[in-house]
Design an enzyme around this catalytic site. Structure first.
Site, PDB file in Angstrom:
ATOM      1  N   CYS A  89       0.851  -1.428   0.190  1.00  0.00           N
ATOM      2  CA  CYS A  89       0.057  -0.208   0.079  1.00  0.00           C
ATOM      3  C   CYS A  89       0.927   1.079   0.041  1.00  0.00           C
ATOM      4  CB  CYS A  89      -1.117  -0.163   1.233  1.00  0.00           C
ATOM      5  SG  CYS A  89       0.296   0.083   2.848  1.00  0.00           S
ATOM      6  N   CYS A  99       3.238   1.847   2.870  1.00  0.00           N
ATOM      7  CA  CYS A  99       4.518   1.404   3.067  1.00  0.00           C
ATOM      8  C   CYS A  99       5.440   2.297   2.179  1.00  0.00           C
ATOM      9  CB  CYS A  99       4.630  -0.041   2.264  1.00  0.00           C
ATOM     10  SG  CYS A  99       3.384  -1.237   2.560  1.00  0.00           S
ATOM     11  N   ASP A 142       9.683 -25.420 -17.481  1.00  0.00           N
ATOM     12  CA  ASP A 142      10.501 -24.505 -16.420  1.00  0.00           C
ATOM     13  C   ASP A 142      12.041 -24.820 -16.427  1.00  0.00           C
ATOM     14  OD1 ASP A 142      10.431 -26.959 -15.335  1.00  0.00           O
ATOM     15  OD2 ASP A 142      10.539 -26.033 -13.200  1.00  0.00           O
ATOM     16  N   ASP A 151       6.231 -30.072 -19.733  1.00  0.00           N
ATOM     17  CA  ASP A 151       7.082 -30.623 -18.904  1.00  0.00           C
ATOM     18  C   ASP A 151       6.391 -31.077 -17.612  1.00  0.00           C
ATOM     19  OD1 ASP A 151       9.705 -31.447 -17.844  1.00  0.00           O
ATOM     20  OD2 ASP A 151       9.621 -29.389 -16.677  1.00  0.00           O
ATOM     21  N   ASP A 163      14.354 -27.631 -20.680  1.00  0.00           N
ATOM     22  CA  ASP A 163      13.311 -27.238 -21.534  1.00  0.00           C
ATOM     23  C   ASP A 163      13.455 -25.930 -22.513  1.00  0.00           C
ATOM     24  OD1 ASP A 163      11.758 -29.047 -20.465  1.00  0.00           O
ATOM     25  OD2 ASP A 163      11.328 -28.043 -18.638  1.00  0.00           O
TER      26      ASP A 163
END
Lengths: 729, 56
Positions: A31, A34, A622, A439, A626
């Site tokens: 927010c 912060c 991932d 995968d 791959d």
């Protein structure tokens, strides 16, 4: 890792005036409060000159007087405020895209100013032409328009001229070629009319065209830049840095770009290794699931090879960094990636395909118009004017906006669905997909292991084992931790690479390897099933409990796969893992076609076979293994937990633990592709009506302006309609 | 007609002023953080807390 080891000097860039600068990705900013907390909290530190948080990108820029504050103190201060911050690798090139976006926005502003002001003058001329404007006044208005238009086209048109020149030089035609020719001819014809005191000038058409097209271009670049920034934040949060061992025995944390072959790095237990190299000292086990898809752990000792992306789960290791040398997995992956990238660059985006059809058609129509009027006995001047009018009215305003406008809206929808695009053209390619290839490890399954369900172990035993696990950093222990929410046992001790133990009421509880718990060898062999990792738990001399831990499916994998099949898509699994592990997952998901134990080359080979049989493949993966398949597939996606190389090779990244973003991306792309086709069809239809009028010589600047803005607005509105259409999916 | 010699420069000048203002705001990076800027406007921590209450 202790805080004293966080030497951040390599992330700091010096500024003029004795200042130092650090860019950080901040986690936990939710927010605006912060933002104030961080900026105020850092502003109070003496020596810090400026701390500014970019709330949109969640990045913090800190400037301080060099020498007065240590960079580590900034991170500690942020930690005390309740935020984790991670430094960016300054070696990563990211300013260039932000710069291009700003340059385009400037060009949008300049052309917008010019278009508005010239239109103001043009409307006066048009209404004057219909009534009784004096030729001197008209000339004055034309001269003023020319004064605005010439520098505008020179400045704002550069983007198109450069790209058109580059395309022509390479012997290709892209959309920027007809745009450049149209704009330059419109400007030249108008200047000629102005010099000779003519009635019709197209200054407004030329600048308005640039304005509309630049908006499309800026939207496109800005979308890509924002996606890239997100990916960079993720990379920084993952801490893509290494702990370097200097020759004098000191240690410092350095960004990956600062490492060279031959450097030595320390990999602590529980750390993900970020370089390729040879183990110099130490002994450990590695989780290679992100690299090869293999779920069983592999042992490494001195002289063994380790790859970036693997997780060190045993003891600390010293690794000497090696460049990608021949014969290694990384070398194979890199070679395949290069080949795939070369094949990819020959692929034409939808807009380029349209341009290829469109440019020769328009140019030959204009040439025929010129010849026709000459043959009909008109003077060359009149014939040329009419031919240029044809070029202007057919100028691909709607066509050039047709695809980018849809892409921007669709990428916004994808973002909300948890999908970040690397490449805008991925949207249209996703719409072609007939086969989805997954995968297994880390894609269909969650990236981190968890307790295998259906084990016959009493609840309180699991609870105590989980409580004990809270004192360990081992990945298998971390898989148990969520099962116990309270405090860990007091006095629990971890034996690195073996297990963790604690004593309660004179009973010693042990969690760890079979030897650590004193389990006899026959029992170990009896329990082993190959598919899962086993961690043992034993209280004193009581019975030893084998706890199976393994890959678990993503929570919505079953429904998502079923929904994909319902869409008429073929689903295939290609994995580098063992046959037993792959077939178990495929059976659970009811996937008939699966291949196990594949190398990266075999994965690409299978994808090529599918391509030859006419299938358009969406590859979802991932691992490092791959990456070539991701680059070779028609379109590809990676989960956010993927290795860096795979994320870079994929067209899109999806966030979260769920698999459903893949399905949503396919749905959104389907609607987006339809909207693109509608837009292109509309542009074609518009030309069907406009060209005969232009060829017949009836086009006036007023008609050109109305046609151009109406067609552009129509395609833009059609793109915006997507938001409502997408609500229904 | 003489009004034109005066009105056209005025119109262009105003337009250019607007363009210059936009380019300036772009250069001073006011467009870099659109979400944050919206919140900064309503943060009032730059105003010192009132020392005493006015009698009503």
């Amino acid at each position: 890792m202790g805080k004293h080891q966080r030497d951040l000097d390599n992330f700091v860039t010096p500024l003029p005036g004795g200042l130092a600068h650090l860019d950080l990705a901040v986690e936990g900013v939710r927010c605006a409060g912060c933002m104030a907390k961080i900026e105020k909290g850092l502003g109070e530190v003496p020596g810090i000159e400026r701390a500014r948080l970019n709330f949109s990108s969640k990045r913090l820029a800190v400037d301080w007087r060099a020498g007065e504050v240590a960079p580590g103190d900034i991170l500690d201060r942020l930690e005390a405020l309740g935020f984790s911050a991670y430094p960016f690798d300054p070696g990563a090139r990211r300013e260039a895209e932000a710069e291009e976006s700003r340059r385009l926005l400037k060009a949008v502003a300049v052309s917008g100013f010019a278009a508005a002001n010239i239109m103001l003058l043009s409307v006066s001329v048009w209404s004057g032409n219909a009534t009784d404007i004096e030729p001197e006044t008209r000339d004055l208005f034309h001269w003023v328009s020319a004064l605005i238009a010439i520098p505008t086209v020179g400045y704002a048109g550069q983007t198109f001229f450069r790209s058109a020149a580059a395309a022509l030089k390479a012997g290709r035609v892209n959309m920027d070629v007809p745009i450049s020719i149209g704009v330059i001819l419109a400007l030249s014809l108008s200047l000629f009319e102005t010099f000779t005191g003519g009635r019709h000038a197209y200054f407004d058409a030329a600048t308005m065209l640039l304005f509309f097209l630049l908006i499309g271009r800026w939207l496109d670049v800005d979308m890509r830049r924002r996606t890239r920034a997100q990916a960079e934040n993720l990379a920084a949060l993952k801490g893509e840095s290494a702990l370097q061992l200097l020759p004098d025995g000191e240690m410092r944390r350095v960004p990956l770009s600062a490492l060279a072959a031959g450097d030595r790095v320390l990999v602590a237990a529980g750390d993900r290794i970020s370089v390729d190299g040879t183990v110099e000292s130490g002994r450990s086990e590695f989780d290679r699931s992100l690299v090869t898809g293999e779920t069983a752990y592999e042992e490494v000792a001195e002289g063994g090879q380790v790859h970036a992306g693997t997780l060190n789960i045993g003891g600390a290791l010293v690794v000497r960094v090696t460049a990608a040398s021949e014969g290694t997995l990384l070398d194979e992956v890199n070679g395949l990636l290069e080949k795939a990238e070369a094949a990819r660059s020959s692929r034409l985006a939808l807009a380029d395909r349209a341009a290829k059809l469109y440019a020769p058609m328009v140019h030959s129509t204009a040439a025929l118009t010129f010849l026709g009027w000459m043959l009909a006995g008109a003077g060359w001047q009149e014939a040329l004017t009419t031919a240029i009018a044809v070029l202007i009215i057919t100028c691909p305003c709607a066509l050039a906006l047709a695809v980018p406008a849809v892409q921007v809206v669709a990428s916004g929808l994808m973002f909300r669905a948890g999908v970040l695009l690397n490449d805008g053209s991925a949207i249209e390619r996703l719409a072609d997909v007939t086969t989805v290839v997954f995968d297994k490890t880390g894609t269909l399954t969650l990236p981190s292991p968890a307790l295998v369900e259906g084990q016959d172990i009493p609840g309180e035993i699991i609870q105590r084992a989980a409580r004990l696990a809270r004192s360990s950093r081992h990945p298998l222990a971390e898989a148990l931790q969520p099962l116990y929410q309270g405090e860990p046992f007091a006095g629990a001790r971890e034996h690195r690479g073996q297990g963790v133990e604690a004593t309660l009421a004179d009973v010693t509880m042990r969690l760890g390897s079979a030897t650590f718990c004193g389990v006899p060898q026959p029992e170990v062999e009896h329990v082993a099933d190959g598919g899962h990792s086993i961690v043992w738990y034993r209280e004193g001399d009581g019975p030893a409990w084998p706890i199976r831990i393994g890959q678990t499916l993503r929570p919505d994998a079953v429904e998502t796969i079923e929904a994909l099949k319902d869409r008429g898509l073929r689903v295939v699994v290609l994995s580098g893992d063992r046959h037993a592990a792959v077939s178990a997952v495929a059976d659970e998901l009811e996937i008939d076609t699966y291949f196990a134990g594949l190398t990266p080359t075999e994965k690409v080979g299978l994808l090529d076979d599918m391509k030859r049989s006419g299938q358009h493949v969406l590859m979802v993966g991932d691992g490092l293994n791959d990456a070539p398949a991701l680059a070779a597939a028609h379109v590809s996606m990676s989960p956010v937990s993927a290795v860096h190389l795979s994320q870079a090779a994929a067209d899109a990244i999806f966030l979260g633990d769920r698999l459903v973003p893949v399905l949503r991306a396919l749905r959104i792309s389907g609607i987006a592709r339809r909207a693109m086709s509608q837009n292109l069809a509309f542009s074609a239809l518009y030309n069907v009506f406009a060209i005969p009028v232009a060829v017949a010589g009836f086009v006036t600047p007023l008609l050109a302006a109305v046609a151009m803005s109406l067609s552009s607005i129509t395609v833009t509105l059609n793109a915006l309609r997507l938001r409502y259409a997408a609500r229904k999916v | 007609m003489e009004a034109l010699f005066f009105l056209i420069p005025v119109a262009l000048g105003l337009g250019l002023a607007g363009l210059a203002a936009f380019l300036w705001s772009l250069k001073s990076r006011q467009f870099d953080d659109l979400d944050g800027a919206a919140w900064r406007a309503i943060m009032d921590d730059d105003v010192a807390p009132p020392h005493r209450r006015h009698g009503g």
